[in-house]
Design a protein around this motif. Sequence first.
Motif, short mmCIF file in Angstrom:
data_model
loop_
_atom_site.label_atom_id
_atom_site.label_comp_id
_atom_site.label_asym_id
_atom_site.label_seq_id
_atom_site.Cartn_x
_atom_site.Cartn_y
_atom_site.Cartn_z
N ILE A 1 0.84 -1.19 0.00
CA ILE A 1 0.00 0.00 0.00
C ILE A 1 0.88 1.24 0.00
O ILE A 1 1.80 1.37 0.80
N GLY A 2 0.56 2.16 -0.90
CA GLY A 2 1.23 3.44 -0.93
C GLY A 2 0.40 4.47 -0.19
O GLY A 2 -0.83 4.36 -0.13
N GLN A 3 1.06 5.45 0.37
CA GLN A 3 0.40 6.56 1.05
C GLN A 3 1.06 7.84 0.60
O GLN A 3 2.28 7.96 0.64
N VAL A 4 0.26 8.78 0.12
CA VAL A 4 0.76 10.11 -0.21
C VAL A 4 0.56 10.97 1.03
O VAL A 4 -0.54 11.04 1.57
N ILE A 5 1.64 11.59 1.48
CA ILE A 5 1.61 12.34 2.73
C ILE A 5 1.98 13.80 2.44
O ILE A 5 3.10 14.09 2.05
N GLY A 6 1.04 14.67 2.66
CA GLY A 6 1.33 16.10 2.69
C GLY A 6 1.96 16.72 1.48
O GLY A 6 3.06 17.26 1.57
N VAL A 7 1.32 16.68 0.34
CA VAL A 7 1.77 17.48 -0.79
C VAL A 7 1.42 18.93 -0.47
O VAL A 7 0.27 19.24 -0.19
N VAL A 8 2.41 19.79 -0.47
CA VAL A 8 2.17 21.20 -0.10
C VAL A 8 3.02 22.11 -0.98
O VAL A 8 4.16 21.79 -1.30
N THR A 9 2.40 23.23 -1.38
CA THR A 9 3.08 24.23 -2.20
C THR A 9 3.06 25.56 -1.47
O THR A 9 2.02 25.97 -0.94
N ASP A 10 4.20 26.21 -1.43
CA ASP A 10 4.29 27.55 -0.85
C ASP A 10 3.29 28.46 -1.58
O ASP A 10 3.17 28.39 -2.80
N PRO A 11 2.56 29.31 -0.84
CA PRO A 11 1.55 30.17 -1.48
C PRO A 11 2.06 30.99 -2.66
O PRO A 11 1.34 31.21 -3.63
N GLY A 12 3.32 31.41 -2.63
CA GLY A 12 3.87 32.20 -3.72
C GLY A 12 4.10 31.41 -5.00
O GLY A 12 4.41 32.00 -6.05
N TYR A 13 3.96 30.09 -4.94
CA TYR A 13 4.22 29.23 -6.09
C TYR A 13 3.01 28.39 -6.49
O TYR A 13 3.14 27.45 -7.26
N ARG A 14 1.85 28.71 -5.96
CA ARG A 14 0.66 27.91 -6.25
C ARG A 14 0.12 28.21 -7.64
O ARG A 14 0.37 29.25 -8.22
N ARG A 15 -0.64 27.25 -8.16
CA ARG A 15 -1.30 27.33 -9.48
C ARG A 15 -0.30 27.31 -10.63
O ARG A 15 -0.57 27.83 -11.70
N LEU A 16 0.87 26.70 -10.40
CA LEU A 16 1.89 26.60 -11.45
C LEU A 16 2.15 25.15 -11.86
O LEU A 16 3.06 24.88 -12.65
N GLY A 17 1.39 24.21 -11.31
CA GLY A 17 1.53 22.81 -11.68
C GLY A 17 2.53 22.02 -10.85
O GLY A 17 2.82 20.87 -11.16
N HIS A 18 3.05 22.62 -9.77
CA HIS A 18 4.06 21.92 -8.97
C HIS A 18 3.49 20.69 -8.26
O HIS A 18 4.12 19.62 -8.26
N SER A 19 2.32 20.81 -7.66
CA SER A 19 1.72 19.66 -6.97
C SER A 19 1.41 18.55 -7.95
O SER A 19 1.62 17.37 -7.66
N ARG A 20 0.90 18.90 -9.11
CA ARG A 20 0.61 17.90 -10.15
C ARG A 20 1.89 17.16 -10.55
O ARG A 20 1.91 15.94 -10.68
N SER A 21 2.97 17.91 -10.75
CA SER A 21 4.23 17.28 -11.14
C SER A 21 4.76 16.36 -10.05
O SER A 21 5.25 15.27 -10.33
N ILE A 22 4.67 16.80 -8.81
CA ILE A 22 5.10 15.95 -7.70
C ILE A 22 4.24 14.70 -7.63
O ILE A 22 4.75 13.59 -7.47
N MET A 23 2.93 14.85 -7.76
CA MET A 23 2.04 13.69 -7.71
C MET A 23 2.35 12.71 -8.83
O MET A 23 2.39 11.50 -8.61
N ARG A 24 2.59 13.20 -10.02
CA ARG A 24 2.91 12.29 -11.13
C ARG A 24 4.21 11.54 -10.84
O ARG A 24 4.34 10.36 -11.13
#
Length: 171
Positions: free
Chosen positions: A105-128
């Motif tokens: 079983i995999g668990q994703v724990i706490g994907v977080v982006t600094d507010p100054g860098y949000r909406r740039l696709g960083h979380s999506r890239s990390i998740m992929r």
Amino acid sequence: MSQRTENHTAVRQAVEGDIAELVRLRAMLFDDLGGDFFDPASGGDDWLQSLAVVLKEQLSADAGAASGTDAVRILVVDGGSGLAACGIGTIEQRLPGPHLRNGRIGQVIGVVTDPGYRRLGHSRSIMRGLLDWFRERDVARVDLYASPEGEPLYRELGFTNHPDPSLYWRP
């Protein structure tokens, strides 16, 4: 090693030099979640030092092997002066069953982006990056807890409602 995704966000594995920034981002995550469960009034800040110690251990395990398999992956995106985003994946070996063919079983724990860098696709890239890592390790299922802001991304990546009720107990 850094990898680029279609939106040109460079994702790399965290290193020991990232610990202070990882602690900062994790603290930000809990500030955003709030509530008595995630940020209990009696909690204090002593957990930050414990977090730094555990992250150092996990990064050592990520570079090598933990119990014969690499069980933790910490991915980051660099910002201008520090980290823009981070995400952590873990793998746990449970007992196999008809609903969990190999028990991994995999668990994703706490994907977080600094507010100054949000909406740039960083979380999506990390998740992929994390999902690729889970696939490479033949994980049978990946679980995560989603914030209201993150839920649309996770659903877009194929996450659905969990069939099991979720309960917890604190000693």
